[in-house]
Design an enzyme around this catalytic site. Structure first.
Site, PDB file in Angstrom:
ATOM      1  N   VAL A 163       0.845  -1.200   0.000  1.00 47.96           N
ATOM      2  CA  VAL A 163       0.000   0.000   0.000  1.00 47.96           C
ATOM      3  C   VAL A 163       0.879   1.249   0.000  1.00 47.96           C
ATOM      4  O   VAL A 163       1.890   1.286   0.687  1.00 47.96           O
ATOM      5  CB  VAL A 163      -0.923  -0.067   1.251  1.00 47.96           C
ATOM      6  CG1 VAL A 163      -1.328   1.307   1.711  1.00 47.96           C
ATOM      7  CG2 VAL A 163      -2.132  -0.937   0.964  1.00 47.96           C
ATOM      8  N   ASP A 164       0.487   2.275  -0.786  1.00 45.21           N
ATOM      9  CA  ASP A 164       1.275   3.513  -0.714  1.00 45.21           C
ATOM     10  C   ASP A 164       0.512   4.714  -0.156  1.00 45.21           C
ATOM     11  O   ASP A 164       1.079   5.777   0.048  1.00 45.21           O
ATOM     12  CB  ASP A 164       1.916   3.843  -2.071  1.00 45.21           C
ATOM     13  CG  ASP A 164       0.903   3.964  -3.187  1.00 45.21           C
ATOM     14  OD1 ASP A 164      -0.269   4.255  -2.890  1.00 45.21           O
ATOM     15  OD2 ASP A 164       1.290   3.760  -4.358  1.00 45.21           O
ATOM     16  N   THR A 165      -0.789   4.530   0.093  1.00 43.58           N
ATOM     17  CA  THR A 165      -1.584   5.628   0.650  1.00 43.58           C
ATOM     18  C   THR A 165      -2.467   5.105   1.780  1.00 43.58           C
ATOM     19  O   THR A 165      -3.118   4.065   1.631  1.00 43.58           O
ATOM     20  CB  THR A 165      -2.496   6.255  -0.439  1.00 43.58           C
ATOM     21  OG1 THR A 165      -1.685   6.669  -1.539  1.00 43.58           O
ATOM     22  CG2 THR A 165      -3.279   7.440   0.099  1.00 43.58           C
TER      23      THR A 165
END
Lengths: 313, 313
Positions: free
Chosen positions: B19-21
């Protein structure tokens, strides 16, 4: 094409022969705001002279039966409180019939009429107009107290609706085990105010210019409690069951006269009464005859005094 | 048995890799009332240090984004208004994206936050706190005037809800052709106040002791207009669509973190995000695991700082 007939000398004569009780809605049938509708007094006198029993059934819970009797009196019509069934009275009778414990309290979101009927029935009711100016400070570090002995919340039209009342009623319903949620009625808009004395009142504008009604406050409480209320006013059958018991009459010998399809006419039909729609209130002829309408009274006419005109013609 | 897993060192490591956000709900996740939840500051710092984008998504429309940024600041957390998505902002963006004519006005039932966001977006908004003390005299022979140029009514939580506002909004929606009915959100109860700082907050009592929320005001308007609103807050996908466009990210690389199943988790799932439920707000473990619950997050944990504890363990 539906079976709804315009009232005529012929079908009126037949109606008068077959019916011994007339149930009248008040707002839009008997009066509009504080003005009697033309010919009402003579029409009621005529029906009484024919031996018909008259009952006045209103969803407007702002007044008690005694207050309605006074309103009739001021308008020059003699009606006894016993002939009046307001949704405020229906709420009290519901608690009475279902053996609501008198040691439990009742919180009221609504007008004086509800409080008065509840107290007359022996219940300990509070709230209503007394909470009009109470506020809730969302920022203050307070714990919102509510009375754990409240066993029912009654919601009707409330001109002083506020956050405090909604919060108080919501806490009672959500937190007090078994707390009843009773609605006097669910009408979306009403016409108990004077501002709907609007030129060309038999037009669509009458509906939207009317004031918001109990349906708005009831929906608010449904939204916050996520529960559905017990409705005691029209079109619920509670009021009709009570009437039938009290007057010991048969539904087929009753005629419900009203100006609203979704409350009055449905109420009459739910009980198996004859139904007469008058166009002197919030329903227009085009709304009645619109294909989207699926509530069809037996008869319709412009106002109740048409009965006299038809028989004299 | 559902697929919801308690957060562990192993699945957290995998989550951080994939996940990046992170989208965070605020009430019950970041703070409760005016108090930061334990370990929030360190957790947010850690996620930023790992290069994660943080977005704060709140259904509470009382404040504008700038007011929320100030709240974060006072709580000792540095967040830019651009990282905040409140439902007040969403209402303004909805009108913007759908080319609401700027010459039309917007009537607000709700707090200052909505008015501020609407004005920042260039709209002519009125109502809100300014109408707190307006009253309607049902007995007076007045015609209730409303502005025919109102093209949208925005409804959110309103601590000063009253009959005047409900009547005004109802008239606009019923009478002004094409007038939009927009709800910031429909949460039944909220926990933006301090009184829910209640001992043993991870218990059922937290829910019922919370204040009534926007769902109550929205339901009232549904009751009187007999229309359904356009909802712009969670769990509606409008806010998510807007976020995706703005940040140009893919849903599968986002994780929604919240304390409510029916708004936060559903919002994340509707968009195809990973979802993490925290029990620091209004959902209890027993509510999560109750057979009647059919909303299952991917993971759950007691509070967001468990992330740090798990990785340090």
């Amino acid at each position: 094409m539906n079976s709804c007939q315009v009232l005529s000398r012929e079908n009126l004569t037949h109606l008068l022969d077959s019916v011994d009780t007339f149930l009248f809605d008040c707002d839009g049938v008997i009066w509009k705001g504080d003005n009697l509708i033309d010919g009402v007094s003579e029409t009621l006198d005529f029906l009484r002279s024919k031996g018909k029993k008259l009952v006045f059934v209103t969803n407007n819970s702002l007044k008690s039966r005694a207050q309605y009797a006074l309103k009739f009196h001021f308008l020059g019509i003699s009606v006894s409180p016993d002939e009046i069934f307001s949704s405020s009275f229906a709420a009290a009778m519901y608690l009475k019939l279902y053996n609501f414990p008198p040691q439990n309290k009742v919180y009221v979101i609504g007008g004086d009429g509800i409080l008065e009927e509840l107290r007359l029935a022996g219940f300990n009711a509070f709230g209503g107009p007394a909470d009009a100016n109470k506020t809730v400070d969302l920022k203050q570090n307070i714990f919102f107290e509510h009375d754990k002995s409240v066993g029912a919340v009654v919601v009707g039209i409330d001109p002083n609706i506020n956050y405090y009342k909604l919060q108080y009623g919501t806490l009672c319903i959500r937190e007090n085990p078994g707390c009843l949620f009773i609605a006097t009625n669910r009408d979306a808009v009403g016409h108990m105010t004077a501002w709907q004395e609007w030129p060309g009142s038999i037009s669509d504008s009458i509906i939207s210019h009317s004031g918001i009604s109990a349906g708005c406050m009831v929906a608010a409480m449904c939204g916050s409690t996520q529960k559905e209320p017990i409705v005691v006013g029209k079109p619920s059958t509670f009021m009709m069951d009570f009437l039938l018991q009290k007057f010991n009459v048969s539904c087929s010998k009753m005629c419900m006269v009203g100006d609203r399809l979704d409350t009055d006419i449905l109420f009459g039909q739910n009980a198996g009464c004859k139904t007469l729609l008058v166009l002197s209130g919030c329903t227009t002829q085009s709304a009645l005859q619109d294909p989207s309408n699926n509530i069809h009274p037996d008869f319709y006419t412009s106002k109740i005094s048409d009965m006299l005109d038809l028989l004299e013609a």
